[in-house]
Design an enzyme around this catalytic site. Structure first.
Site, short mmCIF file in Angstrom:
data_model
loop_
_atom_site.label_atom_id
_atom_site.label_comp_id
_atom_site.label_asym_id
_atom_site.label_seq_id
_atom_site.Cartn_x
_atom_site.Cartn_y
_atom_site.Cartn_z
N GLN A 127 0.86 -1.38 -0.09
CA GLN A 127 0.03 -0.05 -0.07
C GLN A 127 0.92 1.19 -0.07
O GLN A 127 1.75 1.38 0.64
CB GLN A 127 -0.99 0.07 1.27
CG GLN A 127 -1.72 1.27 1.52
CD GLN A 127 -0.91 2.27 2.27
OE1 GLN A 127 -0.01 1.90 2.94
NE2 GLN A 127 -1.41 3.65 2.23
N TYR A 129 0.79 5.75 0.01
CA TYR A 129 0.11 7.00 -0.01
C TYR A 129 0.34 8.01 -1.11
O TYR A 129 1.63 7.91 -1.49
CB TYR A 129 0.41 7.60 1.37
CG TYR A 129 -0.33 7.01 2.82
CD1 TYR A 129 -1.68 7.15 2.83
CD2 TYR A 129 0.29 6.22 3.58
CE1 TYR A 129 -2.58 6.39 3.92
CE2 TYR A 129 -0.32 5.65 4.70
CZ TYR A 129 -1.79 5.61 4.98
OH TYR A 129 -2.28 5.12 5.89
N HIS A 275 -11.78 4.58 5.06
CA HIS A 275 -10.83 4.79 5.86
C HIS A 275 -11.28 4.08 7.29
O HIS A 275 -10.64 4.61 8.53
CB HIS A 275 -10.02 5.98 6.02
CG HIS A 275 -8.53 5.71 5.81
ND1 HIS A 275 -7.60 5.94 4.78
CD2 HIS A 275 -7.58 5.75 7.02
CE1 HIS A 275 -6.53 5.91 5.31
NE2 HIS A 275 -6.36 5.51 6.60
#
Length: 396
Positions: A127, A129, A275
């Site tokens: 993952q 950002y 989220h």
């Protein structure tokens, strides 16, 4: 303590962890309305019970991005796993690997890519950002490729951190935070021994490797706060799409038009997610957002979903609402904090058993048979079209 569900692991984790860590994973943004609705809305999804269907050959197996999964579940990217159990990312990854499902390593993990990837046989997911420091992003992608990560999960719903009031009260942030965290740590001996003393280094492994120096919790808070990029647009993602050879998943979709944009962009998958209620309070729960998104893009792109999933019944509900696969976040973190790899392994076994019960009693022999027809009603409101004639007939 008897462990029969994720809620039992939550109770155990609250006793074991220092409050700043428990509330960091357990809390949400602002008044936590969306955090609560994630769970409550999903619990309102009513399933059709069916009988006499000969369910002896039931199977949970599915395929996603050319990977065979033992069940339609993956472990979500969760920051700081290594602060909840000794080398927590490695332990969680091993549990997922043994169960035959993917593990997703967070950008802000304690254990770096190079520590986690060799510990498992199955290629993990990574993952990333959206950050101002594009050099770090490229470095992380290069390292993920070198480690054999199969799928990139690109989180787009954090152009700025959410306002999390619990963090200020618990000691994760706020006045005298470092001293408060220290006092909490020394009064929680199980955690202090397992993680505080024996779980070192407490670096943010992926960031430390790039910066070339140790990083701790204060660096985590400061570095992330300074590096989230509110200027990001679809155009900025093009170089990542060109650079990354494998499947790319856009995480943080709540609107059908954004889902259509992801299809036009060329993403391989989306994650319907708020989220975990940690960003903007008051947005739709994932369960409420999912049906409209599925109507818009089902079949054009893989649909994953997270937020509010606590058991195998919730997995079946999410799939009936339109997801292909789900991501587990808090549920596995509670188990990890309680009993490490063994806790996560047991949780996954519980979820598998709960899914089998739900599928047996709804007459779905395979994941592909879990559809909108499996629902009595979506979220306590309108019946799906397939059931409308039956409802009218029964009304008489």
């Amino acid at each position: 303590m008897i462990i029969s569900a994720a809620s039992d692991y939550r109770a155990a984790a609250q006793r074991i962890l220092p409050p700043f860590l428990f509330h960091y994973m357990d809390g949400g943004a602002y008044s936590e309305y969306t955090l609560r609705r994630n769970v409550e809305d999903l619990s309102e999804v009513a399933l059709r019970q069916r009988i006499l269907k000969n369910m002896s050959d039931l199977s949970l197996e599915t395929t996603l991005f050319n990977e065979k999964l033992s069940m339609p579940v993956a472990l979500a990217p969760v920051g700081l796993c290594g602060m909840y159990a000794r080398r927590g990312e490695v332990q969680a990854a091993k549990a997922a690997d043994t169960h035959g499902i993917p593990f997703t390593l967070s950008t802000v993990s304690v254990c770096p890519i190079e520590e986690v990837a060799p510990a498992i046989k199955r290629p993990m997911w990574f993952q990333l950002y959206v950050l101002r420091d594009r050099g770090f992003m490229r470095n992380a992608l290069e390292r993920a490729k070198a480690a054999g990560c199969s799928t990139l999960v690109f989180t787009v719903d954090m152009p700025t951190p959410g306002a999390r009031y619990r963090d200020a009260h618990s000691g994760m942030s706020g006045p005298n935070a470092a001293m408060r965290r220290y006092l909490q740590a020394v009064t929680h001996p199980q955690w202090a021994w397992d993680v505080g003393l024996n779980g070192r280094p407490h670096d943010l492994g992926n960031i430390s490797a790039y910066l070339g120096k140790p990083t701790g919790l204060e660096d985590y808070i400061g570095w992330l706060g300074n590096n989230f990029d509110p200027s990001i647009s679809w155009k900025d993602l093009e170089w990542i799409r060109d650079f990354w050879d494998g499947p790319m998943v856009i995480k943080g979709i709540l609107d059908p038009e954004d889902a259509r944009d992801a299809v036009r962009f060329g993403a391989d998958g989306i994650v319907v997610s708020n989220h975990g209620g940690r960003q903007l309070d008051g947005v739709l729960s994932s369960a409420r957002a999912l049906p409209a998104i599925a109507d818009a893009v089902k079949g054009d792109i893989a649909i994953l979903a997270d937020s509010g999933i606590r058991n195998g019944l919730d997995v079946v509900r999410m799939i009936a609402l339109g997801a292909d696969t789900v991501l587990l976040g808090r549920a596995f973190l509670y188990a990890l904090a309680t009993a490490g790899q063994a806790g996560v392994a047991n949780l996954l076994n519980l979820i598998e058993k709960e899914m089998k019960v739900a599928m047996t009693l709804t007459g779905a022999k395979s994941i592909s048979e879990i559809t909108q027809d499996s629902l009595v009603q979506g979220l306590g409101k309108e019946l799906p079209a397939a059931l409308a004639p039956m409802a009218k007939g029964n009304a008489a």
